[in-house]
Design a protein around this motif. Structure first.
Motif, PDB file in Angstrom:
ATOM      1  N   ILE A 121      -8.159  19.520  37.911  1.00 49.86           N
ATOM      2  CA  ILE A 121      -9.348  19.156  37.130  1.00 49.86           C
ATOM      3  C   ILE A 121      -9.864  20.385  36.382  1.00 49.86           C
ATOM      4  N   ASP A 122      -9.961  21.507  37.081  1.00 51.78           N
ATOM      5  CA  ASP A 122     -10.406  22.755  36.444  1.00 51.78           C
ATOM      6  C   ASP A 122      -9.488  23.124  35.282  1.00 51.78           C
ATOM      7  N   HIS A 123      -8.183  22.986  35.485  1.00 46.21           N
ATOM      8  CA  HIS A 123      -7.215  23.308  34.429  1.00 46.21           C
ATOM      9  C   HIS A 123      -7.453  22.435  33.196  1.00 46.21           C
ATOM     10  N   LEU A 124      -7.610  21.146  33.405  1.00 54.15           N
ATOM     11  CA  LEU A 124      -7.825  20.242  32.266  1.00 54.15           C
ATOM     12  C   LEU A 124      -9.164  20.523  31.586  1.00 54.15           C
ATOM     13  N   GLN A 125     -10.183  20.808  32.360  1.00 58.12           N
ATOM     14  CA  GLN A 125     -11.487  21.092  31.762  1.00 58.12           C
ATOM     15  C   GLN A 125     -11.479  22.406  31.000  1.00 58.12           C
ATOM     16  N   LYS A 126     -10.752  23.369  31.470  1.00 55.78           N
ATOM     17  CA  LYS A 126     -10.689  24.680  30.809  1.00 55.78           C
ATOM     18  C   LYS A 126      -9.788  24.653  29.578  1.00 55.78           C
ATOM     19  N   ASN A 127      -8.639  23.999  29.718  1.00 48.47           N
ATOM     20  CA  ASN A 127      -7.621  24.043  28.663  1.00 48.47           C
ATOM     21  C   ASN A 127      -7.599  22.813  27.767  1.00 48.47           C
ATOM     22  N   GLY A 128      -8.405  21.839  28.094  1.00 48.23           N
ATOM     23  CA  GLY A 128      -8.362  20.597  27.322  1.00 48.23           C
ATOM     24  C   GLY A 128      -7.138  19.799  27.713  1.00 48.23           C
ATOM     25  N   GLY A 129      -7.095  18.606  27.247  1.00 45.43           N
ATOM     26  CA  GLY A 129      -5.951  17.768  27.576  1.00 45.43           C
ATOM     27  C   GLY A 129      -6.335  16.320  27.593  1.00 45.43           C
ATOM     28  N   ASP A 130      -5.581  15.575  28.278  1.00 43.23           N
ATOM     29  CA  ASP A 130      -5.695  14.128  28.351  1.00 43.23           C
ATOM     30  C   ASP A 130      -6.961  13.728  29.120  1.00 43.23           C
ATOM     31  N   ASP A 131      -7.937  13.147  28.411  1.00 44.93           N
ATOM     32  CA  ASP A 131      -9.185  12.732  29.059  1.00 44.93           C
ATOM     33  C   ASP A 131      -8.957  11.637  30.092  1.00 44.93           C
ATOM     34  N   GLU A 132      -8.014  10.749  29.827  1.00 49.64           N
ATOM     35  CA  GLU A 132      -7.722   9.678  30.784  1.00 49.64           C
ATOM     36  C   GLU A 132      -7.130  10.257  32.071  1.00 49.64           C
ATOM     37  N   LEU A 133      -6.271  11.251  31.938  1.00 49.72           N
ATOM     38  CA  LEU A 133      -5.714  11.901  33.122  1.00 49.72           C
ATOM     39  C   LEU A 133      -6.825  12.598  33.899  1.00 49.72           C
ATOM     40  N   LEU A 134      -7.724  13.251  33.210  1.00 42.87           N
ATOM     41  CA  LEU A 134      -8.850  13.916  33.868  1.00 42.87           C
ATOM     42  C   LEU A 134      -9.666  12.889  34.665  1.00 42.87           C
ATOM     43  N   LYS A 135      -9.950  11.752  34.063  1.00 39.02           N
ATOM     44  CA  LYS A 135     -10.707  10.704  34.765  1.00 39.02           C
ATOM     45  C   LYS A 135      -9.948  10.189  35.979  1.00 39.02           C
ATOM     46  N   LEU A 136      -8.639  10.021  35.839  1.00 37.35           N
ATOM     47  CA  LEU A 136      -7.812   9.551  36.946  1.00 37.35           C
ATOM     48  C   LEU A 136      -7.872  10.541  38.106  1.00 37.35           C
ATOM     49  N   LEU A 137      -7.701  11.823  37.808  1.00 35.27           N
ATOM     50  CA  LEU A 137      -7.726  12.840  38.858  1.00 35.27           C
ATOM     51  C   LEU A 137      -9.095  12.918  39.520  1.00 35.27           C
ATOM     52  N   MET A 138     -10.143  12.809  38.732  1.00 39.27           N
ATOM     53  CA  MET A 138     -11.499  12.850  39.294  1.00 39.27           C
ATOM     54  C   MET A 138     -11.761  11.632  40.179  1.00 39.27           C
ATOM     55  N   ARG A 139     -11.243  10.493  39.782  1.00 33.42           N
ATOM     56  CA  ARG A 139     -11.390   9.274  40.593  1.00 33.42           C
ATOM     57  C   ARG A 139     -10.661   9.425  41.925  1.00 33.42           C
ATOM     58  N   CYS A 140      -9.410   9.895  41.868  1.00 31.71           N
ATOM     59  CA  CYS A 140      -8.647  10.093  43.102  1.00 31.71           C
ATOM     60  C   CYS A 140      -9.343  11.106  43.996  1.00 31.71           C
ATOM     61  N   GLN A 141      -9.808  12.198  43.406  1.00 32.78           N
ATOM     62  CA  GLN A 141     -10.482  13.230  44.189  1.00 32.78           C
ATOM     63  C   GLN A 141     -11.740  12.668  44.868  1.00 32.78           C
ATOM     64  N   ALA A 142     -12.501  11.875  44.155  1.00 33.19           N
ATOM     65  CA  ALA A 142     -13.722  11.299  44.734  1.00 33.19           C
ATOM     66  C   ALA A 142     -13.387  10.420  45.942  1.00 33.19           C
ATOM     67  N   ASP A 143     -12.327   9.647  45.840  1.00 37.99           N
ATOM     68  CA  ASP A 143     -11.903   8.822  46.979  1.00 37.99           C
ATOM     69  C   ASP A 143     -11.485   9.692  48.156  1.00 37.99           C
ATOM     70  N   GLU A 144     -10.757  10.767  47.875  1.00 35.20           N
ATOM     71  CA  GLU A 144     -10.292  11.658  48.940  1.00 35.20           C
ATOM     72  C   GLU A 144     -11.486  12.337  49.624  1.00 35.20           C
ATOM     73  N   ILE A 145     -12.482  12.715  48.854  1.00 40.95           N
ATOM     74  CA  ILE A 145     -13.694  13.308  49.429  1.00 40.95           C
ATOM     75  C   ILE A 145     -14.392  12.290  50.329  1.00 40.95           C
ATOM     76  N   SER A 146     -14.446  11.048  49.877  1.00 45.70           N
ATOM     77  CA  SER A 146     -15.045   9.988  50.686  1.00 45.70           C
ATOM     78  C   SER A 146     -14.286   9.808  52.000  1.00 45.70           C
ATOM     79  N   HIS A 147     -12.955   9.836  51.929  1.00 49.46           N
ATOM     80  CA  HIS A 147     -12.138   9.723  53.147  1.00 49.46           C
ATOM     81  C   HIS A 147     -12.427  10.895  54.087  1.00 49.46           C
ATOM     82  N   LYS A 148     -12.477  12.097  53.527  1.00 51.17           N
ATOM     83  CA  LYS A 148     -12.756  13.288  54.329  1.00 51.17           C
ATOM     84  C   LYS A 148     -14.112  13.160  55.013  1.00 51.17           C
TER      85      LYS A 148
END
Length: 184
Positions: A121-148
């Motif tokens: 996420i940091d890489h995409l936010q710093k370097n730009g890139g695919d916004d949809e991929l960024l959203k996907l990664l943030m969604r997965c991360q949020a679920d993983e945090i919830s599981h944790k």
């Protein structure tokens, strides 16, 4: 707009290809962690643990499908068999020792995964890139945090020395798996 890597014909940079390959391997392993927990919970007739694992496992299946939707087959890890076995054992072994061991293991795994996704996420936010991929990664991360957080809240007492050693091994194993999955 996504960058095109001319050498691989992927819409992602070589860095993101490697990271997504490791994500795919990791989500495959995660699906099997919960399958291992379910197998042991079913033998023990532990409905609470089975429900926990089925709920989280369904989320991991969804994550795997999301990663597969953005990562072409030819860029995925070729070690899916070992990732499945490692995942299954990472779920089944602590389940043999009970809920507390499972919750501590999930906490350890998800702590690692949260950090792993954050790097991407940091890489995409710093370097730009695919916004949809960024959203996907943030969604997965949020679920993983919830599981944790759920696993951490279910652990009723501090972990024993043996359980802390196991969780450290799980964390180191996750690190090693990512390094390998980035390459193969």
């Amino acid at each position: 707009m996504s960058t095109v890597n001319k050498h691989s014909e992927s819409k992602y940079s070589a860095y993101l290809e490697r990271e997504l390959r490791s994500d795919h391997a990791g989500e495959t392993g995660a699906v099997y962690i919960y399958k291992g927990i379910i197998a042991v919970a079913a033998l023990r007739k532990d409905r609470q643990l089975m429900s926990f694992a089925q709920h989280h496992g369904a989320t991991e299946v969804e994550h795997l499908q999301l990663i597969e939707s953005v990562l072409a087959l030819k860029y995925r890890s070729r070690l899916l068999g070992p990732w499945r076995l490692a995942g299954w054992l990472t779920g089944a072994l602590p389940a043999l020792f009970g809920k507390k061991a499972v919750y501590a293991t999930i906490d350890a795994v998800e702590t690692f995964v949260e950090q792993h996704y954050q790097q991407q996420i940091d890489h995409l936010q710093k370097n730009g890139g695919d916004d949809e991929l960024l959203k996907l990664l943030m969604r997965c991360q949020a679920d993983e945090i919830s599981h944790k957080n759920e696993a951490r809240s279910k652990a009723s007492t501090p972990a024993s020395l043996l359980l802390r050693i196991w969780c450290a091994m799980v964390g180191r194993g996750s690190e090693a798996a990512v390094l390998l999955a980035r390459r193969i």
